[in-house]
Enzyme design. Sequence first.
Site, PDB file in Angstrom:
ATOM      1  N   HIS A  38       7.669  40.242  -4.950  1.00 38.29           N
ATOM      2  CA  HIS A  38       7.692  38.858  -4.478  1.00 38.29           C
ATOM      3  C   HIS A  38       9.138  38.379  -4.357  1.00 38.29           C
ATOM      4  O   HIS A  38       9.994  38.738  -5.164  1.00 38.29           O
ATOM      5  CB  HIS A  38       6.921  37.983  -5.471  1.00 38.29           C
ATOM      6  CG  HIS A  38       6.745  36.565  -5.040  1.00 38.29           C
ATOM      7  ND1 HIS A  38       6.245  36.223  -3.804  1.00 38.29           N
ATOM      8  CD2 HIS A  38       7.015  35.391  -5.686  1.00 38.29           C
ATOM      9  CE1 HIS A  38       6.197  34.904  -3.709  1.00 38.29           C
ATOM     10  NE2 HIS A  38       6.669  34.380  -4.828  1.00 38.29           N
ATOM     11  N   CYS A  74       6.550  36.315   2.170  1.00 39.49           N
ATOM     12  CA  CYS A  74       7.385  35.656   1.167  1.00 39.49           C
ATOM     13  C   CYS A  74       8.873  35.919   1.371  1.00 39.49           C
ATOM     14  O   CYS A  74       9.705  35.097   0.994  1.00 39.49           O
ATOM     15  CB  CYS A  74       6.963  36.050  -0.243  1.00 39.49           C
ATOM     16  SG  CYS A  74       7.053  37.815  -0.603  1.00 39.49           S
TER      17      CYS A  74
END
EC number: 3.4.19.12
Length: 314
Positions: free
Chosen positions: A165, A89
């Site tokens: 994230h 990510c």
Amino acid sequence: MSGGWNTIESDAGVFTYLLQNLGAKDVQFEELISLDPEMLRQQSPVYGVIFLFKYPTGEQASSTPKDGTFDHDASENIFFAAQTIQNACGTQALLSVLLNKEGDVDIGPHLREFKEFTTAFPSELRGEALSNSELIRTVHNSFARSSPFIDETQRAATADDDVYHFIAYTPLNGVLYELDGLNPAPISHGPCTESEFPDRVIPVLQRRIERYPAHEIRFNLLAMMRDLRIKAREIGDQEWLAREEEKRKEWQYENALRKHNFVGFVGEVLKMVARQKLQEGNGAYEKWVEEAKGATKKRVEDRRKKGIASDELD
């Protein structure tokens, strides 16, 4: 796919040289230490920001975002890829800004070819193409910390792990978009020009942070901007240019350290010390151990006299 993806750090030096190694030119990252539109504006031109946060793993998926609205038609006009693999990510967020700024930024021949190849793909296939790109994966993994104990490319996150994230925010076609590969589409946060970006994105980030408990402070914000050395040269500020060049040297040194595993070195040092003491005889070895115990005991006593509890020792 021939290999997996390792975790990389949210660090300006890591992301800057990741960009460079992918072939992009005259662009860098800077860490923002406060949510201040003026601070972001001073770095102009800013192409977008990448935000790192603790992912709320227990939440249920929703058909509507908590802030903004899904723009399902945007994927036809901008680069948006679904996240299809663990640990990618960070690079995916970076590319979500970079590949949408072609024209403002020289993204280099390899990424230009990748973007052209995936232009007609839906977001799921773009994500698969990104995950299977040997070049992008190799460059990404070259910035992972070396670990002799855990192979993160083969390890899935568990319920006990803190999961983090990366997502991207960037102004595109007069709209402020949030690009998160775990969502089904880009999220629109309303009208936004390039010049309005600092004033528009900061409130969006503040609202996201406010959804967390007050004690949660594990956030990180990186801005993608034009290489600051170019601006320093343009205005003839030699001191600023020297500081930026020195910062690049420090980033290169830190990135080099990340690639090395020092466990073997430490083990060899310990074996060398133990071998030396054993050669001096058992008595010398036992004396060495007792001296170490005595030094530790003295340190505890000294701290206790100063009012420091023994469980606060470093």
